[in-house]
Motif scaffolding. Structure first.
Motif, PDB file in Angstrom:
ATOM      1  N   GLY A   1    -117.903  72.691  25.073  1.00 33.21           N
ATOM      2  CA  GLY A   1    -117.333  73.796  25.842  1.00 33.21           C
ATOM      3  C   GLY A   1    -115.910  74.116  25.437  1.00 33.21           C
ATOM      4  N   VAL A   2    -115.612  74.006  24.127  1.00 32.10           N
ATOM      5  CA  VAL A   2    -114.269  74.301  23.619  1.00 32.10           C
ATOM      6  C   VAL A   2    -114.337  75.509  22.699  1.00 32.10           C
ATOM      7  N   LYS A   3    -113.157  76.122  22.435  1.00 31.03           N
ATOM      8  CA  LYS A   3    -113.105  77.369  21.680  1.00 31.03           C
ATOM      9  C   LYS A   3    -112.940  77.177  20.184  1.00 31.03           C
ATOM     10  N   ASN A   4    -112.300  76.095  19.774  1.00 27.50           N
ATOM     11  CA  ASN A   4    -111.988  75.972  18.359  1.00 27.50           C
ATOM     12  C   ASN A   4    -111.891  74.510  17.944  1.00 27.50           C
ATOM     13  N   ARG A   5    -111.640  74.297  16.642  1.00 28.52           N
ATOM     14  CA  ARG A   5    -111.639  72.953  16.071  1.00 28.52           C
ATOM     15  C   ARG A   5    -110.478  72.107  16.596  1.00 28.52           C
ATOM     16  N   VAL A   6    -109.338  72.753  16.869  1.00 27.36           N
ATOM     17  CA  VAL A   6    -108.202  71.981  17.381  1.00 27.36           C
ATOM     18  C   VAL A   6    -108.555  71.353  18.724  1.00 27.36           C
ATOM     19  N   GLN A   7    -109.150  72.143  19.614  1.00 26.63           N
ATOM     20  CA  GLN A   7    -109.530  71.613  20.918  1.00 26.63           C
ATOM     21  C   GLN A   7    -110.595  70.525  20.771  1.00 26.63           C
ATOM     22  N   ALA A   8    -111.527  70.717  19.840  1.00 26.80           N
ATOM     23  CA  ALA A   8    -112.539  69.697  19.584  1.00 26.80           C
ATOM     24  C   ALA A   8    -111.896  68.430  19.040  1.00 26.80           C
ATOM     25  N   ALA A   9    -110.889  68.596  18.174  1.00 30.24           N
ATOM     26  CA  ALA A   9    -110.204  67.431  17.601  1.00 30.24           C
ATOM     27  C   ALA A   9    -109.484  66.633  18.683  1.00 30.24           C
ATOM     28  N   ILE A  10    -108.913  67.324  19.657  1.00 29.60           N
ATOM     29  CA  ILE A  10    -108.237  66.630  20.749  1.00 29.60           C
ATOM     30  C   ILE A  10    -109.247  65.796  21.538  1.00 29.60           C
ATOM     31  N   VAL A  11    -110.423  66.371  21.804  1.00 28.10           N
ATOM     32  CA  VAL A  11    -111.481  65.616  22.512  1.00 28.10           C
ATOM     33  C   VAL A  11    -111.881  64.396  21.689  1.00 28.10           C
ATOM     34  N   ALA A  12    -111.995  64.574  20.371  1.00 30.62           N
ATOM     35  CA  ALA A  12    -112.363  63.465  19.493  1.00 30.62           C
ATOM     36  C   ALA A  12    -111.360  62.324  19.587  1.00 30.62           C
ATOM     37  N   HIS A  13    -110.077  62.661  19.597  1.00 34.50           N
ATOM     38  CA  HIS A  13    -109.039  61.632  19.711  1.00 34.50           C
ATOM     39  C   HIS A  13    -109.098  60.969  21.077  1.00 34.50           C
ATOM     40  N   GLU A  14    -109.261  61.760  22.129  1.00 34.65           N
ATOM     41  CA  GLU A  14    -109.310  61.194  23.486  1.00 34.65           C
ATOM     42  C   GLU A  14    -110.517  60.279  23.655  1.00 34.65           C
ATOM     43  N   ALA A  15    -111.624  60.623  22.977  1.00 33.30           N
ATOM     44  CA  ALA A  15    -112.846  59.823  23.101  1.00 33.30           C
ATOM     45  C   ALA A  15    -112.843  58.608  22.178  1.00 33.30           C
ATOM     46  N   GLY A  16    -111.823  58.480  21.340  1.00 30.55           N
ATOM     47  CA  GLY A  16    -111.735  57.334  20.448  1.00 30.55           C
ATOM     48  C   GLY A  16    -112.643  57.446  19.238  1.00 30.55           C
ATOM     49  N   LEU A  17    -113.011  58.662  18.848  1.00 30.28           N
ATOM     50  CA  LEU A  17    -113.893  58.860  17.704  1.00 30.28           C
ATOM     51  C   LEU A  17    -113.136  58.915  16.388  1.00 30.28           C
ATOM     52  N   VAL A  18    -111.816  58.936  16.452  1.00 35.77           N
ATOM     53  CA  VAL A  18    -111.003  59.017  15.225  1.00 35.77           C
ATOM     54  C   VAL A  18    -110.300  57.694  14.998  1.00 35.77           C
TER      55      VAL A  18
END
Length: 215
Positions: free
Chosen positions: A198-215
């Motif tokens: 439910g995000v608009k772009n890659r930056v917002q997706a990247a933030i979710v990835a960092h918060e979820a510990g996927l990076v």
């Protein structure tokens, strides 16, 4: 060749940025604008790969110009170039569809790297901005981490893998090479990830990835 539009109301700033961009033979400045309204019109006319907008411009500020440009020509990536790194500017720029946020006071290499990253479909935050975002999130990291993990749990294992690479700043082409996929398949995964989160772009997706510990 990366075709770029440069918008800044200060002639000297435009000249300086153009001189830095000219050091990269793979970047061509195809148009320049001195205000936000002209910038949007030139994006429509030239359909560049990247539009580089100053935030404070007359007639229409860079943030509004970003939003209008993304609606009019969604294939043109937008990066913000500014002296300001306050939370409100960062949040609105990312929410408006920008995938890059660069500081005028940064190293010239950051400018070139940022342009190349967003042109390739990736995202780029100036290290100063990235540090600020991380520090701001610090006090809420555990809560946000749990919420982000809940969101990413709804993705498939492959989508989570791709999301982790998006969070690491890789472009679609780089992700395809890493995972031995064709680029079109990666684009489809990224679209599914954006919809799923439910995000608009890659930056917002990247933030979710960092918060979820996927990076």
């Amino acid at each position: 060749m990366i075709r770029l539009l440069l918008a800044d109301d200060e002639t000297m700033i435009r000249a300086g940025v153009r001189a830095i961009l000219a050091t990269d033979p793979g970047i061509e400045v195809v148009a320049e604008a001195a205000d936000g309204r002209e910038a949007v019109e030139l994006v429509r006319a030239h359909r560049p790969d990247v539009a580089l907008f100053d935030i404070r411009m007359p007639l229409l500020d860079g943030l509004a110009a970003c939003e209008e440009s993304r609606r009019a020509v969604p294939e043109t990536a937008v990066a913000m170039l500014t002296t300001f790194s306050e939370d409100a500017y960062i949040a609105r720029a990312l929410g408006g569809g920008a995938t890059g946020f660069l500081l005028k006071s940064g190293d010239p290499y950051e400018l070139l790297a940022g342009v190349r990253a967003v042109a390739a479909g990736g995202a780029f935050l100036s290290p100063t901005v990235a540090r600020h975002v991380i520090d701001t999130l610090g006090g809420e990291r555990l809560t946000k981490g749990a919420a982000a993990r809940a969101r990413t749990d709804a993705l498939t294992a492959r989508e989570r893998q791709v999301l982790g690479l998006v969070g690491a700043g890789l472009s679609n082409a780089e992700i395809a090479a890493r995972l031995h996929l064709v680029e079109g398949t990666v684009k489809a995964y990224v679209s599914a990830i954006l919809d799923g989160l439910g995000v608009k772009n890659r930056v917002q997706a990247a933030i979710v990835a960092h918060e979820a510990g996927l990076v």
